[in-house]
Scaffold this active site. Structure first.
Site, PDB file in Angstrom:
ATOM      1  N   LYS A  91       0.828  -1.210   0.000  1.00 16.05           N
ATOM      2  CA  LYS A  91       0.000   0.000   0.000  1.00 16.05           C
ATOM      3  C   LYS A  91       0.868   1.269   0.000  1.00 16.05           C
ATOM      4  O   LYS A  91       0.364   2.356  -0.252  1.00 16.05           O
ATOM      5  CB  LYS A  91      -0.981   0.002   1.165  1.00 16.05           C
ATOM      6  CG  LYS A  91      -0.397   0.197   2.530  1.00 16.05           C
ATOM      7  CD  LYS A  91      -1.522   0.312   3.557  1.00 16.05           C
ATOM      8  CE  LYS A  91      -0.986   0.564   4.957  1.00 16.05           C
ATOM      9  NZ  LYS A  91      -2.069   0.736   5.947  1.00 16.05           N
ATOM     10  N   ASP A  92       2.171   1.135   0.285  1.00 11.44           N
ATOM     11  CA  ASP A  92       3.089   2.277   0.233  1.00 11.44           C
ATOM     12  C   ASP A  92       3.711   2.467  -1.145  1.00 11.44           C
ATOM     13  O   ASP A  92       4.391   3.467  -1.380  1.00 11.44           O
ATOM     14  CB  ASP A  92       4.238   2.088   1.241  1.00 11.44           C
ATOM     15  CG  ASP A  92       3.777   2.133   2.683  1.00 11.44           C
ATOM     16  OD1 ASP A  92       2.734   2.770   2.948  1.00 11.44           O
ATOM     17  OD2 ASP A  92       4.463   1.545   3.539  1.00 11.44           O
ATOM     18  N   SER A 137      -3.668   8.639   7.626  1.00 10.80           N
ATOM     19  CA  SER A 137      -4.208   8.226   6.330  1.00 10.80           C
ATOM     20  C   SER A 137      -5.321   9.160   5.888  1.00 10.80           C
ATOM     21  O   SER A 137      -6.366   9.266   6.535  1.00 10.80           O
ATOM     22  CB  SER A 137      -4.748   6.790   6.429  1.00 10.80           C
ATOM     23  OG  SER A 137      -5.580   6.482   5.328  1.00 10.80           O
ATOM     24  N   ARG A 139      -7.143   8.704   3.345  1.00 10.81           N
ATOM     25  CA  ARG A 139      -8.258   7.834   2.967  1.00 10.81           C
ATOM     26  C   ARG A 139      -9.144   7.516   4.169  1.00 10.81           C
ATOM     27  O   ARG A 139     -10.367   7.676   4.126  1.00 10.81           O
ATOM     28  CB  ARG A 139      -7.689   6.548   2.351  1.00 10.81           C
ATOM     29  CG  ARG A 139      -8.706   5.578   1.768  1.00 10.81           C
ATOM     30  CD  ARG A 139      -9.066   4.421   2.696  1.00 10.81           C
ATOM     31  NE  ARG A 139      -7.942   3.776   3.311  1.00 10.81           N
ATOM     32  CZ  ARG A 139      -8.036   2.840   4.234  1.00 10.81           C
ATOM     33  NH1 ARG A 139      -9.233   2.453   4.669  1.00 10.81           N
ATOM     34  NH2 ARG A 139      -6.974   2.299   4.787  1.00 10.81           N
ATOM     35  N   ARG A 140      -8.542   7.090   5.284  1.00  2.15           N
ATOM     36  CA  ARG A 140      -9.333   6.764   6.479  1.00  2.15           C
ATOM     37  C   ARG A 140     -10.051   7.999   7.024  1.00  2.15           C
ATOM     38  O   ARG A 140     -11.207   7.931   7.448  1.00  2.15           O
ATOM     39  CB  ARG A 140      -8.422   6.169   7.559  1.00  2.15           C
ATOM     40  CG  ARG A 140      -7.962   4.745   7.256  1.00  2.15           C
ATOM     41  CD  ARG A 140      -6.920   4.303   8.248  1.00  2.15           C
ATOM     42  NE  ARG A 140      -6.511   2.915   8.052  1.00  2.15           N
ATOM     43  CZ  ARG A 140      -5.303   2.439   8.336  1.00  2.15           C
ATOM     44  NH1 ARG A 140      -4.376   3.246   8.836  1.00  2.15           N
ATOM     45  NH2 ARG A 140      -5.021   1.175   8.148  1.00  2.15           N
ATOM     46  N   ARG A 157       0.580  10.095  13.616  1.00  6.58           N
ATOM     47  CA  ARG A 157       1.559   9.242  12.947  1.00  6.58           C
ATOM     48  C   ARG A 157       2.327   8.379  13.946  1.00  6.58           C
ATOM     49  O   ARG A 157       2.256   8.591  15.153  1.00  6.58           O
ATOM     50  CB  ARG A 157       2.551  10.090  12.140  1.00  6.58           C
ATOM     51  CG  ARG A 157       1.917  10.853  10.970  1.00  6.58           C
ATOM     52  CD  ARG A 157       3.001  11.442  10.097  1.00  6.58           C
ATOM     53  NE  ARG A 157       3.885  10.390   9.605  1.00  6.58           N
ATOM     54  CZ  ARG A 157       5.172  10.564   9.277  1.00  6.58           C
ATOM     55  NH1 ARG A 157       5.708  11.763   9.418  1.00  6.58           N
ATOM     56  NH2 ARG A 157       5.885   9.575   8.832  1.00  6.58           N
ATOM     57  N   GLY A 158       3.081   7.401  13.412  1.00  3.85           N
ATOM     58  CA  GLY A 158       3.926   6.565  14.246  1.00  3.85           C
ATOM     59  C   GLY A 158       3.590   5.090  14.139  1.00  3.85           C
ATOM     60  O   GLY A 158       2.573   4.703  13.580  1.00  3.85           O
ATOM     61  N   VAL A 160       2.911   1.181  15.937  1.00  2.00           N
ATOM     62  CA  VAL A 160       1.854   0.758  16.866  1.00  2.00           C
ATOM     63  C   VAL A 160       2.110   1.294  18.271  1.00  2.00           C
ATOM     64  O   VAL A 160       1.221   1.885  18.907  1.00  2.00           O
ATOM     65  CB  VAL A 160       1.752  -0.781  16.902  1.00  2.00           C
ATOM     66  CG1 VAL A 160       0.678  -1.210  17.904  1.00  2.00           C
ATOM     67  CG2 VAL A 160       1.421  -1.329  15.525  1.00  2.00           C
ATOM     68  N   ARG A 163       1.605   5.097  18.558  1.00  4.79           N
ATOM     69  CA  ARG A 163       0.202   5.506  18.499  1.00  4.79           C
ATOM     70  C   ARG A 163      -0.535   5.157  19.791  1.00  4.79           C
ATOM     71  O   ARG A 163      -1.379   5.938  20.260  1.00  4.79           O
ATOM     72  CB  ARG A 163      -0.470   4.857  17.285  1.00  4.79           C
ATOM     73  CG  ARG A 163       0.109   5.346  15.975  1.00  4.79           C
ATOM     74  CD  ARG A 163      -0.688   4.891  14.793  1.00  4.79           C
ATOM     75  NE  ARG A 163       0.093   5.018  13.565  1.00  4.79           N
ATOM     76  CZ  ARG A 163      -0.429   5.090  12.357  1.00  4.79           C
ATOM     77  NH1 ARG A 163      -1.737   5.061  12.204  1.00  4.79           N
ATOM     78  NH2 ARG A 163       0.343   5.193  11.292  1.00  4.79           N
ATOM     79  N   CYS A 250      -0.416   6.890  -1.709  1.00  3.93           N
ATOM     80  CA  CYS A 250      -0.820   6.618  -0.332  1.00  3.93           C
ATOM     81  C   CYS A 250      -1.352   7.873   0.343  1.00  3.93           C
ATOM     82  O   CYS A 250      -1.867   7.818   1.447  1.00  3.93           O
ATOM     83  CB  CYS A 250       0.338   6.033   0.471  1.00  3.93           C
ATOM     84  SG  CYS A 250       1.761   7.124   0.633  1.00  3.93           S
TER      85      CYS A 250
END
Length: 314
Positions: A91-92, A137, A139-140, A157-158, A160, A163, A250
């Site tokens: 996806k990147d 994102s 998109r999200r 950003r970041g 897991v 975040r 992206c």
């Protein structure tokens, strides 16, 4: 012959998820060819999108750059011969590769769904009016803005761990991650729930790992061929043709997902305005081998519905 003195050099970003994907690639190559671990060297390469200061400050990706944020430096290392192959989250990946490089190996695709992550709430519907929701994102954020325009959307950003810390600090009440990444990290418990594609269509190629090589490198081609997953390639041919026709990246609010149903391919796509004020979606059914043409046709159909100016904000 690959050995500790002459290993295959595998280029990757340095995040925990990127390393997990590189380790999975190495493990599959070891199993396919009966080679020891020392026959492969993991080479970590820092990309523009990995700048810690920019991540900590939640600098939007579109302000840093656009296409190739997480791939440019890795591809340069491959062109220069410092690495032999590169492992990417698909996806990147831009829809076009630099001259001399080819992307023709995909690992079996993971869960394509988005994960809803919150310390306080169980789902998007459970979020209180005006709650802050963080995501890097576009998109999200556009999709969320379309179904819940009452929410406050903030840049977030970041990795897991980063975040989750931001959620603890109250930067936002919820965020999103990819279920595929959580599965690969063994952290599925982080997700409050997985969001079905009918509620939030995922990013093009979400959950897929691609392995890039030099077009002239026959050795790498022969090594990668046994671990290539054909159904993933067939699905991505449709999704990436859809994205390419839209000239997406992206950092564009575009979603797409192809599924194989028997001997047929089902492609869904969506384009949105960044603020979620408008969303246009469509689908196509066709022969599996016609995926790329289906992706192009669906993109042109959505563009015709959108009319001029839909992407003028870019």
């Amino acid at each position: 012959m690959l050995d500790a003195k002459s290993p295959l050099k595998i280029g990757t970003r340095g995040s925990p998820l990127a390393l997990a994907q590189a380790y999975e690639t190495r493990q599959r190559l070891m199993a396919a060819h009966g080679l020891p671990e020392e026959a492969f060297e993991i080479v970590v390469i820092k990309t523009t999108g990995d700048d810690r200061a920019l991540i900590a400050s939640d600098t939007p990706l579109k302000e840093i750059g656009n296409k190739g944020l997480f791939t440019k430096e890795i591809e340069e290392a491959m062109v220069d011969g410092r690495i032999d192959i590169a492992v990417h989250s698909m996806k990147d990946m831009p829809t076009e590769q630099p001259e001399g490089l080819v992307l023709d190996c995909y690992l079996p695709r993971e869960d394509v769904r988005d994960a809803f992550v919150s310390l306080l709430h169980d789902s998007i519907k459970a979020l209180p009016e005006g709650a802050k929701v963080g995501s890097s994102s576009l998109r999200r954020r556009a999709q969320l803005g379309h179904v819940r325009p009452d929410l406050e959307l903030v840049e977030f950003r970041g990795n897991v761990q980063t975040r989750l810390k931001k959620l603890e600090d109250g930067v936002a009440a919820a965020t999103f991650l990819a279920m595929a990444g959580l599965n690969r990290l063994g952290m599925t418990d982080v997700a409050r729930c997985a969001i079905e594609p009918e509620e939030m269509l995922p990013a093009v190629a979400q959950g897929a790992i691609g392995i890039e090589r030099r077009m002239s490198d026959g050795r790498a081609e022969a090594l990668l061929d046994p671990i290539h997953d054909v159904p993933t390639a067939q699905r991505l041919a449709a999704e990436r043709a859809f994205l390419a026709t839209l000239d997406g990246s992206c950092e564009t609010p575009i979603a797409g997902l192809a599924l194989i149903e028997g001997d047929r391919l089902w492609l869904r796509g969506e384009i949105l305005r960044p603020d979620g004020s408008e969303a246009i979606s469509g689908e196509r059914w066709g022969d599996i081998d016609d995926g790329a043409a289906m992706g192009e046709h669906l993109a042109r159909d959505l563009l015709s519905q959108a009319g001029e100016g839909f992407f003028d904000w870019r």
